[in-house]
Design a protein around this motif. Sequence first.
Motif, PDB file in Angstrom:
ATOM      1  N   MET A 241       0.831  -1.205   0.000  1.00  0.00           N
ATOM      2  CA  MET A 241       0.000   0.000   0.000  1.00  0.00           C
ATOM      3  C   MET A 241       0.870   1.262   0.000  1.00  0.00           C
ATOM      4  N   SER A 242       0.247   2.375  -0.463  1.00  0.00           N
ATOM      5  CA  SER A 242       0.917   3.680  -0.424  1.00  0.00           C
ATOM      6  C   SER A 242       0.627   4.332   0.912  1.00  0.00           C
ATOM      7  N   THR A 243       1.655   4.802   1.565  1.00  0.00           N
ATOM      8  CA  THR A 243       1.465   5.424   2.888  1.00  0.00           C
ATOM      9  C   THR A 243       1.668   6.941   2.857  1.00  0.00           C
ATOM     10  N   GLU A 244       2.321   7.426   1.799  1.00  0.00           N
ATOM     11  CA  GLU A 244       2.483   8.888   1.651  1.00  0.00           C
ATOM     12  C   GLU A 244       1.275   9.409   0.863  1.00  0.00           C
ATOM     13  N   LEU A 245       0.272   9.791   1.598  1.00  0.00           N
ATOM     14  CA  LEU A 245      -1.025  10.091   0.986  1.00  0.00           C
ATOM     15  C   LEU A 245      -1.179  11.570   0.620  1.00  0.00           C
ATOM     16  N   ILE A 246      -1.801  11.792  -0.524  1.00  0.00           N
ATOM     17  CA  ILE A 246      -2.255  13.128  -0.926  1.00  0.00           C
ATOM     18  C   ILE A 246      -3.713  13.220  -0.496  1.00  0.00           C
ATOM     19  N   VAL A 247      -4.023  14.153   0.373  1.00  0.00           N
ATOM     20  CA  VAL A 247      -5.376  14.234   0.934  1.00  0.00           C
ATOM     21  C   VAL A 247      -6.008  15.591   0.628  1.00  0.00           C
ATOM     22  N   ALA A 248      -7.300  15.684   0.877  1.00  0.00           N
ATOM     23  CA  ALA A 248      -8.037  16.945   0.772  1.00  0.00           C
ATOM     24  C   ALA A 248      -8.912  17.085   2.000  1.00  0.00           C
ATOM     25  N   TYR A 249      -9.507  18.273   2.158  1.00  0.00           N
ATOM     26  CA  TYR A 249     -10.287  18.569   3.357  1.00  0.00           C
ATOM     27  C   TYR A 249     -11.739  18.892   2.984  1.00  0.00           C
ATOM     28  N   PRO A 250     -12.657  18.711   3.904  1.00  0.00           N
ATOM     29  CA  PRO A 250     -14.082  18.917   3.583  1.00  0.00           C
ATOM     30  C   PRO A 250     -14.407  20.314   3.062  1.00  0.00           C
ATOM     31  N   ASP A 251     -13.667  21.347   3.561  1.00  0.00           N
ATOM     32  CA  ASP A 251     -13.941  22.724   3.148  1.00  0.00           C
ATOM     33  C   ASP A 251     -13.064  23.190   1.989  1.00  0.00           C
ATOM     34  N   GLU A 252     -12.409  22.246   1.324  1.00  0.00           N
ATOM     35  CA  GLU A 252     -11.566  22.558   0.169  1.00  0.00           C
ATOM     36  C   GLU A 252     -12.422  22.496  -1.100  1.00  0.00           C
ATOM     37  N   ASN A 253     -12.283  23.488  -2.000  1.00  0.00           N
ATOM     38  CA  ASN A 253     -13.132  23.485  -3.195  1.00  0.00           C
ATOM     39  C   ASN A 253     -12.658  22.459  -4.214  1.00  0.00           C
ATOM     40  N   LEU A 254     -13.546  22.125  -5.148  1.00  0.00           N
ATOM     41  CA  LEU A 254     -13.260  21.063  -6.108  1.00  0.00           C
ATOM     42  C   LEU A 254     -12.194  21.448  -7.128  1.00  0.00           C
ATOM     43  N   GLU A 255     -12.014  22.727  -7.374  1.00  0.00           N
ATOM     44  CA  GLU A 255     -10.933  23.141  -8.267  1.00  0.00           C
ATOM     45  C   GLU A 255      -9.589  22.747  -7.674  1.00  0.00           C
ATOM     46  N   SER A 256      -9.428  22.959  -6.374  1.00  0.00           N
ATOM     47  CA  SER A 256      -8.202  22.574  -5.688  1.00  0.00           C
ATOM     48  C   SER A 256      -8.044  21.045  -5.683  1.00  0.00           C
ATOM     49  N   CYS A 257      -9.140  20.337  -5.451  1.00  0.00           N
ATOM     50  CA  CYS A 257      -9.094  18.865  -5.456  1.00  0.00           C
ATOM     51  C   CYS A 257      -8.689  18.342  -6.832  1.00  0.00           C
ATOM     52  N   LEU A 258      -9.282  18.924  -7.885  1.00  0.00           N
ATOM     53  CA  LEU A 258      -8.969  18.474  -9.237  1.00  0.00           C
ATOM     54  C   LEU A 258      -7.505  18.726  -9.567  1.00  0.00           C
ATOM     55  N   GLN A 259      -6.971  19.845  -9.141  1.00  0.00           N
ATOM     56  CA  GLN A 259      -5.558  20.135  -9.385  1.00  0.00           C
ATOM     57  C   GLN A 259      -4.668  19.091  -8.711  1.00  0.00           C
TER      58      GLN A 259
END
Length: 564
Positions: A503-521
Amino acid sequence: MQSLPEIGWRRVLLFPVLIGILSGVAGIVLHLSIDFFTDVCKSLIYFSNSDTIPYYLLPPVGALIAGIIVYFLAPEAEGAGENAAIEAFHKRGHIRLRVSGVKLIATSLIIGSGGSAGREGPLAQISASIASFISSKLKLREKERRVLIVCGMAAGVGSIFKAPLGGAIFAIEVLYKRDHEVEVIIPSFIAAITAFLVFGSVFGLGVIFQTEKIGFESPIFLLFYALLGVAAAFFGRLFINLLNVVRELFLKLSMPNYLKPAMGGIFMGVVAYFSPHSIGIGYEWVQKMIFSELALNIIIILLVGKIIATSFTIGSGGSGGLFAPSLVIGASIGGLFAEILSLVYPDVPFVYETFVLVGMAAFITAVAKTPISAIILMVEIAHSYKILPGLMIASIVSYALSGKESIYPAQVETRFHSPALRKELTVNILEEIYAMEAMIPREKIITVSPSDRISEVFNLIEKTGHTGFPVIDDRRLVGIITFEDVEKIPTSERNETVVKDVMSTELIVAYPDENLESCLQKLVINDIGRLPIVDRNNHLELLGLITRTDIIKAHAKKSTETHE
């Protein structure tokens, strides 16, 4: 989409002044050029003298010369200037400088020789060409280039029609059928008023038509104005359909493009033979109708002749504009309606010229889908708000009944449908949606344990169709395992190998209040297919999961809600 402050107020407000000055000068030159060619042609034609050239033979000659100039020097200068400027805004974002010179000469030849076209549309394209050139030389961004193109359109229409407010509103309204480019309204005002002052310094600052007894009779007359709106919508549909048929006919015509305007000029000559009132711009006939100086039969001949003549002049590729002919047609509808009204109700007092102005507004609304600017233009001409009730009723009815078609094929429905703005709007929509709105919630996520065998994960992939799973240990997010990780393990070793080993342990994560443009990037930049949504204060607490598919679904849902 960027706002004006983000582009830079100083640049956006300074450049419109420059565009306005140059557009005003271009308007002066265009006006003088049209007058010159008109005078030359008048010296050649006859109405009773057999020693000179028949007036109905001049339109094909002028169109032939204009066609050769256009198609060998700047093919994009053919047809309606307004439409070309609209197309440049939505698609190319660039108009060659040479278009301005070619458009000026070709339009002067077409109108001067008797072609049924206007000067406002060509000046809009000429001004937009100048704006595009300045944008290129100053290396402005695409957004700024489009702003200045609209400023050029506003300056062109507002100056030569001597209605800067209406011209500015027309420029931001005519780009769409059901929307407005409101973000450029202030630069458009500045460009239009500047161009108007420059143009007016030579040709005067007065309105283009003189009025006397403008007014609103009584509320009962709103019914008549509504019926006038119905008539405008009917003739608007007729004009649009005929213009489109002629355009298609000449597109399919098997002959060199530079000869097509001359062929249209031949039809124009035939119309001119039966309806000499249809030649040229036609504003003199509007003025006569305002003063009730045209007989009923002349108004009918002008109405029918102008529709046919304009369709062949512009539809064949002749260089000109559709704004002025549309006003003449609209005035004819208003004058005809007033004449009929006076015959049916001879004892009812009404203001004749009000019907002429309302007819112009209603018809422009029907064919160009610009109700607000049409109303403002007529108020500027009338110098009176008394005609507002009639203008508003007729324009609303006309807009509602005229359908979706327009005389400008380059128009789009809304800003959302503009190719140039689509990318900006897409980003803007994603910035307005947060991850918590689009994510798969924790309770619906399929997870695996660090001690699960790889063969079990492979079976889970086949069963669910999912290609990645969060790895949870004692309610804590400890990793992500994907199909790519599983595929690396040989089939013979999948029963012995467990999830924690691959498994990968160095995770790229996002937060509930983060907009989808940031998530898509994050998804694109890191070339991954999913993002765990975690608590900002505890990255081990999994709250949800979001994939590219989830972002697409959220965007589609938001777009539908926004544009219904």
